[in-house]
Write a protein that holds these residues in place. Structure first.
Motif, short mmCIF file in Angstrom:
data_model
loop_
_atom_site.label_atom_id
_atom_site.label_comp_id
_atom_site.label_asym_id
_atom_site.label_seq_id
_atom_site.Cartn_x
_atom_site.Cartn_y
_atom_site.Cartn_z
N GLN A 14 0.84 -1.20 0.00
CA GLN A 14 0.00 0.00 0.00
C GLN A 14 0.87 1.25 0.00
OE1 GLN A 14 -3.48 0.15 -0.18
NE2 GLN A 14 -3.01 2.31 -0.56
N LEU A 17 2.25 1.76 -3.48
CA LEU A 17 1.16 2.23 -4.34
C LEU A 17 0.85 3.69 -4.09
CD1 LEU A 17 -1.09 1.65 -6.40
CD2 LEU A 17 -2.52 0.87 -4.50
N ASP A 18 0.82 4.10 -2.81
CA ASP A 18 0.50 5.48 -2.47
C ASP A 18 1.51 6.45 -3.08
OD1 ASP A 18 -1.88 5.34 -1.15
OD2 ASP A 18 -1.04 5.31 0.87
N GLN A 20 3.69 5.72 -5.70
CA GLN A 20 3.75 5.58 -7.16
C GLN A 20 2.60 6.29 -7.86
OE1 GLN A 20 7.32 3.40 -7.76
NE2 GLN A 20 5.88 4.03 -9.31
N LYS A 21 1.40 6.20 -7.30
CA LYS A 21 0.26 6.84 -7.97
C LYS A 21 0.31 8.35 -7.86
CE LYS A 21 -3.13 6.38 -4.20
NZ LYS A 21 -4.37 5.68 -3.77
#
Length: 206
Positions: A14, A17-18, A20-21
């Protein structure tokens, strides 16, 4: 199946992802002996992130994160804390929210308050919304302190003027300690103080 390890893996994914996005590259260390879980590149500067799973206490209204590591031999398990040389920020997540916490604000654990406390805000409390990843990244980019709810929660209003949000520093520049205590008393009693009615900004419940 080790549910603790799985929770840790999910939390680390997570975290990646936080970042990278939001357009920030992450790198994972080759060695498992590193004190950090990943490196994140924010505007060409590298930060060491240690990911920690957390648990939510419904009764207390706080998110609890342990910030220790442990080693085990045949005789005992020893717990250690992290230093500022080893880690820059801790990351933890809850529901769809990701939080970044500076290493300087953590010892062996960190409590993030999700619900408004029944007995009022105390200066030692850490409000969860202050540590949302976007808010902390903004402080990293601008090289300014994290914007804290407790420092930006006094509101004055009157019949003739619009509401004004006061920071703690603005209050201290205009009012002395005795006057600020009187303002706090006026909020509890819903009465005017120094030509204004006062209230606290609504608690940021997540």
């Amino acid at each position: 199946m080790d549910s603790t390890l799985i929770r840790g893996d999910v939390n680390e994914l997570q975290c990646i992802l936080d970042f990278q996005k939001r357009g920030y590259y992450c790198s994972i260390p080759f060695s498992g002996s590193c004190r950090y879980d990943l490196i994140v590149d924010i505007n060409d500067k590298l930060y060491k992130i240690q990911c920690k799973a957390s648990s939510y206490s419904e009764d207390e209204g706080v998110l609890k994160m342990s910030a220790t590591r442990s080693t085990t031999n045949t005789q005992k398990t020893t717990k250690y804390t992290y230093s500022e040389k080893e880690v820059d920020y801790f990351y933890t997540s809850w529901k769809e929210y990701g939080f970044l916490i500076p290493i300087g604000e953590v010892s062996t654990e960190k409590y993030l308050r999700i619900k408004s406390p029944k007995k009022g805000i105390q200066s030692t409390m850490s409000i969860a919304s202050d540590y949302l990843i976007d808010n902390v990244i903004q402080s990293i980019i601008t090289q300014t302190p994290i914007k804290k709810y407790s420092d930006n929660r006094f509101i004055s209003y009157s019949d003739l003027e619009e509401e004004k949000l006061w920071t703690t520093e603005e209050l201290k520049q205009k009012f002395d300690d005795r006057q600020i205590r009187y303002i706090k008393e006026s909020i509890a009693k819903n009465k005017m103080a120094y030509n204004y009615y006062w209230k606290y900004k609504e608690f940021p419940v997540l």
